[in-house]
Design a protein around this motif. Structure first.
Motif, short mmCIF file in Angstrom:
data_model
loop_
_atom_site.label_atom_id
_atom_site.label_comp_id
_atom_site.label_asym_id
_atom_site.label_seq_id
_atom_site.Cartn_x
_atom_site.Cartn_y
_atom_site.Cartn_z
N GLN A 6 0.93 -1.13 -0.06
CA GLN A 6 -0.05 -0.13 0.08
C GLN A 6 0.68 1.15 0.00
O GLN A 6 1.97 1.18 0.47
N ALA A 7 0.27 2.48 -0.40
CA ALA A 7 0.87 3.51 -0.46
C ALA A 7 0.96 4.19 1.08
O ALA A 7 0.07 3.61 1.97
N ILE A 8 1.97 5.19 1.38
CA ILE A 8 1.82 5.62 2.72
C ILE A 8 0.52 6.33 3.07
O ILE A 8 0.17 7.04 2.18
N ARG A 9 0.06 6.20 4.18
CA ARG A 9 -1.15 6.95 4.34
C ARG A 9 -0.73 8.52 4.64
O ARG A 9 0.31 9.02 4.71
N GLY A 10 -1.88 9.26 3.79
CA GLY A 10 -1.54 10.72 3.65
C GLY A 10 -0.94 10.93 2.29
O GLY A 10 -0.33 12.36 1.80
N MET A 11 -0.29 9.79 1.51
CA MET A 11 0.53 10.25 0.43
C MET A 11 -0.37 9.70 -0.78
O MET A 11 -0.38 8.32 -0.75
N ASN A 12 -0.87 10.24 -1.67
CA ASN A 12 -1.76 9.87 -2.51
C ASN A 12 -1.23 9.53 -4.08
O ASN A 12 -0.40 10.34 -4.46
N ASP A 13 -1.65 8.28 -4.56
CA ASP A 13 -1.62 8.39 -6.22
C ASP A 13 -2.38 9.39 -6.84
O ASP A 13 -3.55 9.67 -6.25
N LEU A 14 -1.91 9.83 -7.78
CA LEU A 14 -2.84 10.65 -8.65
C LEU A 14 -2.96 9.76 -10.06
O LEU A 14 -2.16 9.42 -10.72
N LEU A 15 -4.25 9.43 -9.99
CA LEU A 15 -4.67 8.22 -11.12
C LEU A 15 -5.05 8.90 -12.40
O LEU A 15 -5.14 10.24 -12.37
N PRO A 16 -5.04 8.32 -13.50
CA PRO A 16 -5.09 8.81 -14.73
C PRO A 16 -6.58 9.75 -14.99
O PRO A 16 -6.57 10.70 -15.81
N GLU A 17 -7.44 9.43 -13.81
CA GLU A 17 -8.82 10.11 -14.23
C GLU A 17 -8.59 11.69 -13.59
O GLU A 17 -9.24 12.58 -13.80
N GLN A 18 -7.40 11.61 -12.57
CA GLN A 18 -7.32 12.94 -11.82
C GLN A 18 -6.20 13.83 -12.62
O GLN A 18 -6.19 14.87 -12.49
N THR A 19 -5.22 13.26 -13.48
CA THR A 19 -4.06 14.04 -13.83
C THR A 19 -4.39 15.10 -14.71
O THR A 19 -3.97 15.99 -14.94
N PRO A 20 -5.68 14.84 -15.78
CA PRO A 20 -5.79 15.84 -16.58
C PRO A 20 -6.21 17.25 -15.90
O PRO A 20 -5.65 18.42 -16.33
N LEU A 21 -7.02 16.88 -15.03
CA LEU A 21 -7.36 18.53 -14.07
C LEU A 21 -6.05 18.98 -13.54
O LEU A 21 -5.91 20.07 -13.51
N TRP A 22 -5.15 18.10 -12.91
CA TRP A 22 -3.80 18.75 -12.31
C TRP A 22 -2.94 19.39 -13.44
O TRP A 22 -2.30 20.58 -13.29
N ARG A 23 -3.03 18.70 -14.61
CA ARG A 23 -2.20 19.41 -15.57
C ARG A 23 -2.64 20.66 -16.15
O ARG A 23 -1.91 21.60 -16.34
N TYR A 24 -3.99 20.63 -16.28
CA TYR A 24 -4.84 21.93 -16.73
C TYR A 24 -4.54 22.95 -15.74
O TYR A 24 -3.94 23.91 -15.85
#
Ligand code: ATP
Ligand code: MG
Length: 430
Positions: A6-24
């Motif tokens: 698992q990822a560390i608590r409080g450290m999140n994966d940014l999944l492909p559904e989310q990255t377009p908004l981040w990149r925008y």
């Protein structure tokens, strides 16, 4: 059975559904900062622990309890950066970039690390975009920083949902005089202070001003006020900033309790706050820190900056429904091909299209599949158009172009004319 990874608590994966908004979001900010002539700096994610102790301050929340600190194989104490200013200042000093009064307008982006209690809008790895200006003394640049964030909120459709809170902490001298007065006042009422504030009275008394404790807040009503202790220089600076904000029609509220969590601020401090995200309402915060560079071993260098939290701003865009529809579209064109020979021709054609139309967003169907399954994938990609190549089209050296988002007619186009024709069709839908 082995434990699930698992990822560390409080450290999140940014999944492909989310990255377009981040990149925008990141793209909008980067373009904006380019437009003001700011240049990017990139510093390491890990620094000597000493750097943060010296810059942020030993008795701040960050240094006292939030840092990820560890010993490396050499026995050096290292820390994952909790913020971006310290390293930026270190780099300026180390490379002599602010010497001789050289002006610098810089920005950075990247992950920061703080061991806080994870909750909505608060994470252990989070991301900031920050700006730092060096060797500008006047309120004109303080106003510029606020103006550019205001422009950003307008571009993103957030201007109605954030408010600017503003305060002046004065020069180090005026703040020291105020600190003495505050400590004297609160020391006489020590037993009425909450435990945290009692501790801060010795270490960092100004932080008591933003205590969340109701009794402490009540006690502060009659406490000495910072603004009464501002010297002439700080007063003029603050007035200059406010005059500029008024000239630019940027609304703001004066908040005399705004002191910010870090030790190094002087004169201007500000926060952009929203009531749409619950308790984690500050989306951007900053101020002036004229003493920091010297405190870190450089020459006296005026400085001012801010940092915004990307997670909170992305959350705000989602909460307010300000995510552009276009971001759901993976590609503009999806190429369907049926049969081995057609697949080969589609491959060649698609590369020719990429040559002819730089920036084209084109997915070529992979792994074969029936008419139905390829169309399903074309639809899911969000493409405006499907290109279709079967035996018939292959024989005629043509391809069918099918609009996917409206009822207009499918057309058949010769291979030679395809790039130009497709460009015209795309220009119409964009
Ligand atoms: P807060 O009072 O919310 O803890 P702060 O004063 O510690 O914020 P700064 O160090 O000024 O925050 O960082 C600037 C911005 O970075 C904040 O306004 C916020 O948007 C974001 N930020 C800070 N800490 C976190 C975190 N743990 N998770 C997500 N975003 C954060
Ligand atoms: Mg904090």
């Amino acid at each position: 059975m082995s434990k699930t990874l698992q990822a560390i608590r409080g450290m999140n994966d940014l999944l492909p559904e989310q990255t377009p908004l981040w990149r925008y979001f990141e793209g909008q900010v980067a373009r904006l900062l380019d437009g003001y002539g700011y240049r990017q700096i990139r510093t390491p994610i890990v620094e000597f622990t000493e750097l943060f102790k010296r810059s942020i301050g030993e008795v701040t929340d960050i240094v006292e309890k939030e840092m990820y600190t560890f010993e490396d194989r050499n026995g050096d104490s290292l820390t994952l950066r909790p913020e971006g200013t310290a390293a930026t200042v270190r780099a300026m000093i180390e490379h002599g970039l602010t010497g001789g009064g050289q002006p610098q307008k810089l920005w950075y982006i990247g992950p920061m690390f703080r061991h806080e209690r994870p909750q909505k809008g608060r994470y252990r790895q989070f991301h900031q975009i920050g700006v730092e200006l060096f060797n500008f003394t006047g309120p004109d640049v303080d106003a510029e920083l606020i103006a550019l964030t205001w422009r950003l909120w307008q571009q993103l459709g957030l201007a109605e949902s954030v408010t600017l809170e503003l305060n002046s902490l004065g020069t180090a001298q005026s703040r020291a005089r105020y600190r003495d007065a505050l400590v004297a006042y609160l020391s006489e009422r020590l037993d009425q202070l909450d435990e945290d504030s009692q501790r801060r009275l010795k270490s960092n008394p100004l932080r008591i001003l933003d205590s969340k404790n109701a009794q402490t807040q009540a006690l502060l009503v009659d406490a000495p006020r910072l603004e009464d202790y501002l010297d002439e220089e700080s007063r003029a600076h603050f007035a200059g900033l406010q005059a500029r904000l008024q000239a630019l029609d940027i609304p703001y509220t004066l908040n005399p309790r705004l002191v910010r969590g870090l030790d190094y601020y002087s004169k201007t401090v500000f926060e952009w706050v929203t009531d749409q995200l619950g308790a984690q309402g500050t989306v951007c915060a900053g101020g002036r820190y004229d003493a920091l560079v010297e405190q870190m071993g450089g020459k006296q260098t005026p400085a001012v900056g801010f940092a915004m939290g990307i997670e909170r701003l992305v959350l705000l865009l989602e909460t307010l429904g300000k995510v552009p529809d276009e971001l759901a579209r993976q590609v503009d064109v999806y190429f369907c091909a049926f049969g081995e020979a057609a697949e080969l021709a589609a491959l060649q054609l698609s590369e020719r299209l990429r040559d002819a139309l730089p920036g084209l967003r084109l997915a070529v169907n992979a792994g074969g599949g029936s008419f139905k399954s390829q169309f399903k994938k074309a639809d899911k990609s969000g493409a405006h158009f499907a290109l279709i190549l079967g035996d018939e089209e292959l024989a005629a050296r043509q391809v069918a172009l099918k609009p996917l988002r409206d009822d207009s007619e499918q057309q058949t186009i010769g291979w030679e004319a395809l790039p130009e024709h497709l460009a015209a069709c795309l220009a119409q839908v964009k």
